[in-house]
Design a protein around this motif. Structure first.
Motif, mmCIF file in Angstrom:
data_model
loop_
_atom_site.group_PDB
_atom_site.id
_atom_site.type_symbol
_atom_site.label_atom_id
_atom_site.label_comp_id
_atom_site.label_asym_id
_atom_site.label_seq_id
_atom_site.Cartn_x
_atom_site.Cartn_y
_atom_site.Cartn_z
ATOM 1 N N TRP A 65 -35.114 -24.084 36.501
ATOM 2 C CA TRP A 65 -34.521 -22.777 36.215
ATOM 3 C C TRP A 65 -34.128 -22.093 37.524
ATOM 4 C CZ3 TRP A 65 -33.723 -20.211 31.503
ATOM 5 C CH2 TRP A 65 -34.171 -20.899 30.367
ATOM 6 N N TYR A 116 -29.901 -12.661 35.584
ATOM 7 C CA TYR A 116 -30.312 -13.500 34.455
ATOM 8 C C TYR A 116 -30.899 -14.807 34.973
ATOM 9 C CZ TYR A 116 -25.697 -15.624 35.333
ATOM 10 O OH TYR A 116 -24.605 -16.226 35.904
ATOM 11 N N TRP A 147 -25.960 -15.697 26.852
ATOM 12 C CA TRP A 147 -27.002 -15.989 25.860
ATOM 13 C C TRP A 147 -26.683 -17.284 25.107
ATOM 14 C CZ3 TRP A 147 -31.715 -13.940 24.799
ATOM 15 C CH2 TRP A 147 -32.324 -14.351 23.605
ATOM 16 N N ARG A 179 -31.530 -16.394 29.781
ATOM 17 C CA ARG A 179 -32.531 -15.480 29.248
ATOM 18 C C ARG A 179 -32.889 -14.459 30.337
ATOM 19 N NH1 ARG A 179 -30.633 -17.527 25.578
ATOM 20 N NH2 ARG A 179 -31.610 -18.637 23.825
ATOM 21 N N GLY A 180 -33.573 -13.396 29.924
ATOM 22 C CA GLY A 180 -33.916 -12.345 30.875
ATOM 23 C C GLY A 180 -32.684 -11.689 31.466
#
Length: 287
Positions: free
Chosen positions: A250, A220, A270, A275-276
């Motif tokens: 990030w 993630y 989440w 994200r991802g």
């Protein structure tokens, strides 16, 4: 060559064969093969009656084997468990007609079995259990279908493997008392055997299969300021891998997490802003 004993039939067979296939060993082509030579892994696989495996391994004729804890203990063979394998779990219990159950339970425990006839396909386990409690009873050895022994007047009580209890209930019997034994598939070797690098490698492979089944790989992306909290959610086996992303601020995180906890972790990540989030099966590993 490493000589491995595997169950040729029954509840242990399919799962044991699948585990070895996942560990990279050659599967047998059909259920009639009793021996498979696997030169790529320097191994020979012998498919035997589950009840006989502990005897062969205990004698030293075969190096390791997969069998049930109940069968190992009942055999009295000179073999010992190396590791639990996590499948073919069952419970070994006493059962009888309701009137007998009432009579036995009034005596508070195993002592109520004194003087009764107990039918079982695992006489060694039953005798050891009774001896540990100081109870004298007649143990009747049967090879199977012990639930009919009471109706035929051969026994007063049965001791058998219980998974759902349906077969015993159909025979009008009730399970009673504490479990005699809980069982599962185990990897065994000769008791007191010297260290063997080939056996150690085999154990590592099986542990890798078990771990791969229990864990998944989670990836993630998360803001750098939240990475410490994210890592607390997914601590991994040792420590997650954290890598900077091209977009400053990030990072990408990769961690092994327990399969049963993955969905909850994804929800928590989440909410944290990750994200991802991806989850991937692990086919094999060493940890």
């Amino acid at each position: 060559m490493l000589r491995i004993a595997l169950p040729n039939k029954g509840s242990l067979s399919e799962a044991a064969t699948a585990m070895l296939h996942e560990a990279g060993y050659r599967p047998r082509k059909d259920g009639k093969e009793l021996m498979v030579v696997d030169p790529a892994n320097n191994a020979e696989l012998f498919f035997l009656r589950p009840r006989d495996i502990a005897t062969y391994v205990g004698s030293g004729r075969l190096d390791v084997g997969i069998t049930g804890r109940d069968l190992l203990l009942d055999s009295g063979a000179g073999a010992e468990a190396i590791m639990d394998l996590g499948f073919a779990r069952s419970t070994f219990r006493f059962a009888a007609l309701p009137a007998t159950v009432e009579q036995v339970t009034k005596a508070q425990g195993v002592t109520g079995l004194a003087g009764l006839r107990i039918a079982s396909a695992y006489p060694g386990v039953v005798r050891d259990h009774l001896a540990a409690a100081g109870v004298t009873a007649e143990v009747v050895k049967l090879d199977g279908a012990v639930e009919v022994s009471i109706a035929l007047g051969v026994a007063d009580v049965v001791a058998d493997v219980v998974e759902t209890g349906t077969t015993l209930r159909h025979a009008g019997l009730e399970v009673f008392g504490d479990p005699i034994l809980t069982s599962e598939a185990q990897l065994i070797r000769r008791a007191g055997a010297e260290d063997n690098p080939a056996v150690e490698q085999f154990v590592r492979r099986l542990r890798g299969v078990i771990t791969a089944r229990e864990y998944v790989l989670m990836d993630y992306d998360i803001r750098a300021e939240h990475v410490d909290e994210a890592v607390r959610i997914t601590p991994g086996i040792e420590s997650p891998t954290v890598s900077p992303l091209h977009d400053r601020g990030w990072v990408a995180v990769r961690s092994m997490v327990r399969r049963g906890e993955a969905q909850r972790m994804m929800d928590d990540l989440w909410d944290l802003g990750a994200r991802g989030i991806l989850v991937t099966d692990i086919l094999a590993c060493r940890v």
